[in-house]
Motif scaffolding. Structure first.
Motif, PDB file in Angstrom:
ATOM      1  N   GLU A   1      -5.003  40.912   6.693  1.00 43.08           N
ATOM      2  CA  GLU A   1      -5.069  41.321   6.664  1.00 43.08           C
ATOM      3  C   GLU A   1      -4.379  42.522   4.880  1.00 43.08           C
ATOM      4  OE1 GLU A   1      -6.451  46.221   8.021  1.00 43.08           O
ATOM      5  OE2 GLU A   1      -7.724  44.311   9.391  1.00 43.08           O
ATOM      6  N   ARG A   2      -4.060  42.659   4.938  1.00 38.62           N
ATOM      7  CA  ARG A   2      -2.651  43.028   4.207  1.00 38.62           C
ATOM      8  C   ARG A   2      -2.607  42.020   2.939  1.00 38.62           C
ATOM      9  NH1 ARG A   2       1.373  47.373   2.970  1.00 38.62           N
ATOM     10  NH2 ARG A   2      -0.850  48.485   3.795  1.00 38.62           N
ATOM     11  N   ARG A   3      -2.418  40.812   3.495  1.00 40.62           N
ATOM     12  CA  ARG A   3      -2.624  39.346   2.644  1.00 40.62           C
ATOM     13  C   ARG A   3      -3.061  39.704   1.456  1.00 40.62           C
ATOM     14  NH1 ARG A   3      -3.390  34.430   1.344  1.00 40.62           N
ATOM     15  NH2 ARG A   3      -2.320  32.670   0.603  1.00 40.62           N
ATOM     16  N   ALA A   4      -4.361  39.927   2.167  1.00 41.12           N
ATOM     17  CA  ALA A   4      -6.122  40.094   1.012  1.00 41.12           C
ATOM     18  C   ALA A   4      -5.838  40.977   0.352  1.00 41.12           C
ATOM     19  CB  ALA A   4      -7.079  40.015   2.130  1.00 41.12           C
ATOM     20  N   GLU A   5      -5.706  42.300   0.903  1.00 43.25           N
ATOM     21  CA  GLU A   5      -5.514  43.086  -0.111  1.00 43.25           C
ATOM     22  C   GLU A   5      -4.141  43.507  -1.063  1.00 43.25           C
ATOM     23  OE1 GLU A   5      -3.595  47.920   1.325  1.00 43.25           O
ATOM     24  OE2 GLU A   5      -4.199  46.052   3.554  1.00 43.25           O
ATOM     25  N   ILE A   6      -3.303  42.857  -1.026  1.00 42.56           N
ATOM     26  CA  ILE A   6      -2.726  42.469  -2.244  1.00 42.56           C
ATOM     27  C   ILE A   6      -3.628  41.881  -3.052  1.00 42.56           C
ATOM     28  CG2 ILE A   6      -0.420  41.185  -2.453  1.00 42.56           C
ATOM     29  CD1 ILE A   6       0.423  41.417   0.523  1.00 42.56           C
ATOM     30  N   LEU A   7      -4.047  40.355  -2.404  1.00 41.64           N
ATOM     31  CA  LEU A   7      -4.918  39.318  -3.125  1.00 41.64           C
ATOM     32  C   LEU A   7      -5.535  40.134  -4.471  1.00 41.64           C
ATOM     33  CD1 LEU A   7      -5.486  36.006  -1.681  1.00 41.64           C
ATOM     34  CD2 LEU A   7      -3.236  36.907  -3.044  1.00 41.64           C
ATOM     35  N   ARG A   8      -6.382  41.658  -3.491  1.00 41.90           N
ATOM     36  CA  ARG A   8      -7.350  42.055  -4.285  1.00 41.90           C
ATOM     37  C   ARG A   8      -6.811  42.904  -5.422  1.00 41.90           C
ATOM     38  NH1 ARG A   8     -10.246  42.640   0.156  1.00 41.90           N
ATOM     39  NH2 ARG A   8      -8.954  44.566   0.931  1.00 41.90           N
ATOM     40  N   ALA A   9      -5.580  43.528  -4.994  1.00 40.74           N
ATOM     41  CA  ALA A   9      -5.429  44.091  -6.228  1.00 40.74           C
ATOM     42  C   ALA A   9      -4.270  43.445  -7.495  1.00 40.74           C
ATOM     43  CB  ALA A   9      -3.433  45.008  -5.600  1.00 40.74           C
ATOM     44  N   ALA A  10      -3.553  41.903  -7.427  1.00 36.30           N
ATOM     45  CA  ALA A  10      -2.968  41.394  -7.560  1.00 36.30           C
ATOM     46  C   ALA A  10      -4.574  41.292  -9.164  1.00 36.30           C
ATOM     47  CB  ALA A  10      -2.723  40.342  -7.124  1.00 36.30           C
ATOM     48  N   LEU A  11      -6.089  40.935  -8.502  1.00 34.24           N
ATOM     49  CA  LEU A  11      -6.990  40.760  -8.955  1.00 34.24           C
ATOM     50  C   LEU A  11      -7.498  41.309 -10.235  1.00 34.24           C
ATOM     51  CD1 LEU A  11     -10.000  39.187  -7.206  1.00 34.24           C
ATOM     52  CD2 LEU A  11      -9.118  38.163  -9.152  1.00 34.24           C
ATOM     53  N   GLU A  12      -6.991  42.646  -9.823  1.00 29.69           N
ATOM     54  CA  GLU A  12      -7.489  44.191 -10.337  1.00 29.69           C
ATOM     55  C   GLU A  12      -6.022  43.756 -11.811  1.00 29.69           C
ATOM     56  OE1 GLU A  12      -9.054  46.777  -6.815  1.00 29.69           O
ATOM     57  OE2 GLU A  12      -7.530  47.014  -8.266  1.00 29.69           O
ATOM     58  N   VAL A  13      -4.634  43.808 -11.554  1.00 24.93           N
ATOM     59  CA  VAL A  13      -3.736  44.227 -12.515  1.00 24.93           C
ATOM     60  C   VAL A  13      -3.884  42.544 -13.082  1.00 24.93           C
ATOM     61  CG1 VAL A  13      -1.284  44.045 -12.611  1.00 24.93           C
ATOM     62  CG2 VAL A  13      -2.689  45.489 -11.112  1.00 24.93           C
ATOM     63  N   ILE A  14      -4.289  42.222 -12.749  1.00 25.30           N
ATOM     64  CA  ILE A  14      -4.553  40.384 -14.084  1.00 25.30           C
ATOM     65  C   ILE A  14      -5.115  40.822 -14.795  1.00 25.30           C
ATOM     66  CG2 ILE A  14      -5.060  38.066 -14.387  1.00 25.30           C
ATOM     67  CD1 ILE A  14      -3.319  37.765 -11.883  1.00 25.30           C
ATOM     68  N   ALA A  15      -6.999  41.738 -13.969  1.00 18.54           N
ATOM     69  CA  ALA A  15      -7.801  42.169 -15.169  1.00 18.54           C
ATOM     70  C   ALA A  15      -7.804  42.723 -15.970  1.00 18.54           C
ATOM     71  CB  ALA A  15      -8.973  42.457 -13.983  1.00 18.54           C
ATOM     72  N   GLU A  16      -6.712  43.828 -15.284  1.00 15.43           N
ATOM     73  CA  GLU A  16      -6.571  45.342 -16.938  1.00 15.43           C
ATOM     74  C   GLU A  16      -5.228  44.533 -17.416  1.00 15.43           C
ATOM     75  OE1 GLU A  16      -4.980  47.671 -13.705  1.00 15.43           O
ATOM     76  OE2 GLU A  16      -6.796  48.106 -13.261  1.00 15.43           O
ATOM     77  N   ARG A  17      -4.382  43.730 -17.054  1.00 18.07           N
ATOM     78  CA  ARG A  17      -3.387  43.186 -18.262  1.00 18.07           C
ATOM     79  C   ARG A  17      -3.119  41.744 -18.240  1.00 18.07           C
ATOM     80  NH1 ARG A  17       0.648  47.056 -14.836  1.00 18.07           N
ATOM     81  NH2 ARG A  17      -0.763  49.066 -14.168  1.00 18.07           N
ATOM     82  N   GLY A  18      -3.413  41.481 -17.792  1.00 16.44           N
ATOM     83  CA  GLY A  18      -2.997  39.671 -18.050  1.00 16.44           C
ATOM     84  C   GLY A  18      -1.893  39.341 -17.030  1.00 16.44           C
ATOM     85  N   TYR A  19      -1.530  37.957 -17.132  1.00 19.78           N
ATOM     86  CA  TYR A  19      -0.828  37.470 -15.666  1.00 19.78           C
ATOM     87  C   TYR A  19       0.581  38.497 -16.092  1.00 19.78           C
ATOM     88  CZ  TYR A  19       2.422  34.589 -13.511  1.00 19.78           C
ATOM     89  OH  TYR A  19       3.393  34.368 -12.686  1.00 19.78           O
ATOM     90  N   ARG A  20       0.470  38.076 -17.886  1.00 17.95           N
ATOM     91  CA  ARG A  20       2.199  37.851 -18.449  1.00 17.95           C
ATOM     92  C   ARG A  20       2.282  39.659 -18.233  1.00 17.95           C
ATOM     93  NH1 ARG A  20       2.612  33.304 -22.488  1.00 17.95           N
ATOM     94  NH2 ARG A  20       3.457  32.039 -21.161  1.00 17.95           N
TER      95      ARG A  20
END
Lengths: 188, 188
Positions: free
Chosen positions: B8-27
């Motif tokens: 569950e925690r892993r899925a939560e991290i992936l969702r958060a990562a999706l959001e952060v990358i959408a906002e700022r790009g991966y770099r």
């Protein structure tokens, strides 16, 4: 004389900026690295472009000026055979295509300085493409599509093929694939 | 119990990562900002994903698993009506589309950690699309195109429309435009 020199220096900076953006993306590029590449101090560079955003917009504008023979996008009369030639030409300059594709990708992230530029550019380009399609192929394209329906597809194919080609130039024949697409659009 | 919690925690991290990358790009994204969003320390996050690259690849894999119903890209049997539904669905989740488009854009810059992922993914997707086109439309598509010639165009339209739509959702009807493209591909 001083003016000619300054114009030349400006063009040199734009070329260096293109290279740096292609390598690192806009967010990863720094004014310092562009300055270094043309042998200027960062202070010296700021004389030509006061901010990183100003330099970015100049790079994007310059590319459209080149590609439309100085006419600019809004007045450019597109023709399908010229577009096919432009794609052939792009296949010989991966650096420019890389810069453009990296910037387009970044532009959809939040508050990116190129977002407004691309949004306006695409509205203009779709309009220009619809006019060109109507002029060449008439009011009804295959499948009963109008030129206005085909225009965003034409633009999408141009952009989408660039990513596939940049990632794997040996597997994707970008100019050939674009000509295939024009075959689909041409009325029988 | 502990295992379920960890998943569950892993899925939560992936969702958060999706959001952060959408906002700022991966770099522009940092592990620290992802950790903060899920209430973990950076050290705690590293327990799940040892590097930023590992997190990125997990995000990309996870998306393909979702989109193919867990089948993965290589074995997924694509159908044109399912693809059209996927585009409809994507139009309701701009965050995911934004993440994917930003990453695809970045992936063409030098030595980007997602370059290999996208290169392999596109080879697979083109192959899968060609098989799907052959199954549905046969050996010859409009304009005399083979399924192998049409596949990169199909993929390009999917990607290219996403950029136009993300930049200007009010002007571009992404699902409608994709259906228009399928009309072009369908034999008379």
């Amino acid at each position: 004389m001083a003016r000619a020199r300054s114009e030349e220096r400006r063009a040199e900076i734009l070329r260096a900026a293109l290279e740096v953006i292609a390598e690192r993306g806009y967010r990863g590029a720094s004014l310092a690295s562009v300055a270094e590449r043309v042998g200027l101090t960062q202070q010296g560079l700021l004389h030509y472009f006061p901010t990183k955003e100003a330099l970015l917009v100049a790079v994007l504008d310059e590319r459209d000026q080149w590609d439309t023979g100085g006419a600019g996008l809004s007045t450019a009369a597109w023709r399908m055979d010229l577009l096919a030639s432009l794609v052939e030409y792009n296949a010989m300059r991966p650096g420019i295509v890389q810069t453009f594709s990296a910037l387009l990708g970044e532009s959809v992230t939040d508050e990116h300085p190129a977002k407004e530029f691309f949004t306006q550019r695409y509205a203009l380009v779709r309009e220009g493409m619809a006019a060109a399609l109507r002029m060449e192929y008439g009011e009804r394209l295959p499948g009963g599509l109008t030129p206005e329906q085909a225009a965003p597809l034409l633009v999408a194919v141009l952009d989408g093929l660039q990513y596939q080609w940049l990632l794997d130039p040996g597997s994707v024949d970008m100019p050939g694939a674009f000509r295939d697409f024009l075959t689909l659009l041409r009325p029988e």
